[in-house]
Design a protein around this motif. Structure first.
Motif, PDB file in Angstrom:
ATOM      1  N   LEU A   1       0.855  -1.193   0.000  1.00 46.50           N
ATOM      2  CA  LEU A   1       0.000   0.000   0.000  1.00 46.50           C
ATOM      3  C   LEU A   1       0.886   1.236   0.000  1.00 46.50           C
ATOM      4  CD1 LEU A   1      -3.011   0.867   0.278  1.00 46.50           C
ATOM      5  CD2 LEU A   1      -2.640   0.948   2.750  1.00 46.50           C
ATOM      6  N   ARG A   2       0.633   2.143  -0.962  1.00 50.60           N
ATOM      7  CA  ARG A   2       1.382   3.404  -0.994  1.00 50.60           C
ATOM      8  C   ARG A   2       0.500   4.467  -0.345  1.00 50.60           C
ATOM      9  NH1 ARG A   2       5.287   5.477  -5.377  1.00 50.60           N
ATOM     10  NH2 ARG A   2       5.489   7.670  -4.877  1.00 50.60           N
ATOM     11  N   VAL A   3       0.930   4.992   0.781  1.00 54.70           N
ATOM     12  CA  VAL A   3       0.131   5.935   1.558  1.00 54.70           C
ATOM     13  C   VAL A   3       0.688   7.349   1.346  1.00 54.70           C
ATOM     14  CG1 VAL A   3      -0.693   6.555   3.868  1.00 54.70           C
ATOM     15  CG2 VAL A   3      -0.291   4.139   3.277  1.00 54.70           C
ATOM     16  N   ALA A   4      -0.144   8.238   0.807  1.00 53.64           N
ATOM     17  CA  ALA A   4       0.303   9.615   0.562  1.00 53.64           C
ATOM     18  C   ALA A   4       0.462  10.368   1.883  1.00 53.64           C
ATOM     19  CB  ALA A   4      -0.688  10.329  -0.340  1.00 53.64           C
ATOM     20  N   VAL A   5       1.480  11.200   1.967  1.00 52.86           N
ATOM     21  CA  VAL A   5       1.745  12.014   3.159  1.00 52.86           C
ATOM     22  C   VAL A   5       1.975  13.445   2.687  1.00 52.86           C
ATOM     23  CG1 VAL A   5       3.209  12.366   5.177  1.00 52.86           C
ATOM     24  CG2 VAL A   5       2.902  10.056   4.261  1.00 52.86           C
ATOM     25  N   THR A   6       1.372  14.409   3.367  1.00 54.91           N
ATOM     26  CA  THR A   6       1.641  15.809   3.025  1.00 54.91           C
ATOM     27  C   THR A   6       2.405  16.469   4.167  1.00 54.91           C
ATOM     28  OG1 THR A   6      -0.530  16.387   3.870  1.00 54.91           O
ATOM     29  CG2 THR A   6      -0.332  16.125   1.491  1.00 54.91           C
ATOM     30  N   ARG A   7       3.184  17.469   3.822  1.00 47.15           N
ATOM     31  CA  ARG A   7       3.948  18.193   4.855  1.00 47.15           C
ATOM     32  C   ARG A   7       2.978  18.904   5.793  1.00 47.15           C
ATOM     33  NH1 ARG A   7       8.749  21.901   2.925  1.00 47.15           N
ATOM     34  NH2 ARG A   7       9.234  21.790   5.152  1.00 47.15           N
ATOM     35  N   ARG A   8       3.273  18.868   7.070  1.00 47.33           N
ATOM     36  CA  ARG A   8       2.450  19.545   8.075  1.00 47.33           C
ATOM     37  C   ARG A   8       3.074  20.914   8.373  1.00 47.33           C
ATOM     38  NH1 ARG A   8      -0.632  15.776  11.474  1.00 47.33           N
ATOM     39  NH2 ARG A   8      -0.376  13.698  10.598  1.00 47.33           N
ATOM     40  N   ALA A   9       2.241  21.929   8.306  1.00 48.21           N
ATOM     41  CA  ALA A   9       2.755  23.276   8.575  1.00 48.21           C
ATOM     42  C   ALA A   9       3.265  23.395  10.001  1.00 48.21           C
ATOM     43  CB  ALA A   9       1.649  24.297   8.321  1.00 48.21           C
ATOM     44  N   ASP A  10       2.684  22.572  10.914  1.00 52.82           N
ATOM     45  CA  ASP A  10       3.100  22.655  12.319  1.00 52.82           C
ATOM     46  C   ASP A  10       4.098  21.563  12.697  1.00 52.82           C
ATOM     47  OD1 ASP A  10       1.419  20.519  12.078  1.00 52.82           O
ATOM     48  OD2 ASP A  10       0.244  20.951  13.882  1.00 52.82           O
TER      49      ASP A  10
ATOM     50  N   CYS B   1      10.175  19.656  10.309  1.00 55.91           N
ATOM     51  CA  CYS B   1      10.409  20.244   8.987  1.00 55.91           C
ATOM     52  C   CYS B   1       9.549  21.466   8.716  1.00 55.91           C
ATOM     53  CB  CYS B   1      10.188  19.205   7.881  1.00 55.91           C
ATOM     54  SG  CYS B   1       8.458  18.857   7.503  1.00 55.91           S
ATOM     55  N   GLY B   2       8.702  21.860   9.720  1.00 55.53           N
ATOM     56  CA  GLY B   2       7.842  23.021   9.527  1.00 55.53           C
ATOM     57  C   GLY B   2       8.652  24.304   9.523  1.00 55.53           C
TER      58      GLY B   2
END
Ligand SMILES: [Zn+2]
Length: 284
Positions: free
Chosen positions: A268-277, A281-282
């Motif tokens: 399963l390829r699970v999409a991850v988005t950058r978290r502003a908080d 890496c914020g």
């Protein structure tokens, strides 16, 4: 003038006209330089099968030769990762691990053999890697990666491959890589489950974006068990991601993680988005 000499004259004139229409010939020196192989005969032989890939040019091989990579952990994931990176020709390969080899490690950690029991894993792994590829520099760091030394260990590295076996270490390494801007490949395996994720700090989602909170009780291999080939699959995927990031020959698995069920072989390829908080890496 005979018919044949007339025809020869016609073609000679045609050739002269064609030559005048051509741009100036490329300087001989340039042709000589660019036709020189970038790799020596020994390298051409050692890396011939990967060089056969259309994407894997001599420049890709040179990128590996010029790279410094630190593998954190010389165990179930670190063994296949380090072996594949050494074999592929990573020029400077560091191995960090504070453990000693135990007999119960051997079914899943193929860089260590029975006579190595009791030896430092970093040294045991480095010794095998130097046999595998004497043309590269292998450095052993028999230390536990922690807050006090992580920044020093990752400084001046081109890539970190985190093969540690705890969430706490993965979060620590992720934070340090994000702060230093060093690309990272994360992975984990326990029981029948594994995952892999590549991270370009500041560009793609980091490990903490995907897993912000450490689970209260994440079972270890010592508790939940693991089969050797299951760890080998995940470690091989991790090595593959490392080679992609270093060579640029194929798109790495960023802004997503791959979750692998090693019992059913469902992926399963699970999409991850950058978290502003995100604290790692914020924007801060
Ligand atoms: Zn993040």
């Amino acid at each position: 003038m005979s018919e044949s000499s007339s025809r020869r004259s016609f073609f000679r004139d045609l050739a002269a006209a064609a030559a005048r229409a051509l741009p100036d010939p490329t300087p001989v020196e340039f042709v000589t330089e660019s036709s020189q192989p970038l790799l020596n005969d020994s390298e051409m032989e050692r890396y011939s099968r990967q060089l056969l890939l259309p994407e894997w040019t001599e420049l890709a091989q040179l990128a590996l030769r010029d790279a410094s990579v630190l593998v954190i952990g010389a165990g179930a994931l670190g063994s296949p990762v380090a072996a594949y990176l050494a074999g592929a020709g990573v020029g400077r390969l560091g191995i960090a691990d504070s453990d000693v080899v135990e007999i119960s490690n051997l079914h899943r950690q193929p860089l260590h053999f029975t006579p190595d029991a009791g030896a430092q894993k970093a040294e045991s792994a480095a010794a095998k890697l130097r046999f595998l590829n004497p043309d590269i520099l292998v450095e052993a760091y028999p230390v536990y990666v922690e807050e006090d030394n992580v920044r020093g260990l990752i400084a001046h590295q081109d890539l970190i491959v985190d093969c540690s076996d705890s969430f706490a270490t993965r979060h620590l390494v992720n934070a340090a890589c994000c702060a230093a801007g060093v690309p990272l490949v994360e992975a984990g395996v326990v029981g029948w489950s594994g995952l892999v994720m590549s991270i370009r700090p500041g560009e793609t989602a980091c490990y903490r974006c995907a897993f912000p909170v450490e689970p209260e009780h994440a079972p270890s291999c010592a508790e939940a068990g693991v089969l050797g080939p299951a760890a080998g699959v995940i470690g091989s995927l991790q090595a593959l991601e490392a080679l992609k990031l270093l060579s640029g020959t194929a798109p790495p698995l960023t802004d997503a993680f791959l979750q692998v069920d090693l019992a059913s072989l469902e992926v399963l390829r699970v999409a991850v988005t950058r978290r502003a908080d995100c604290p790692d890496c914020g924007p801060g």
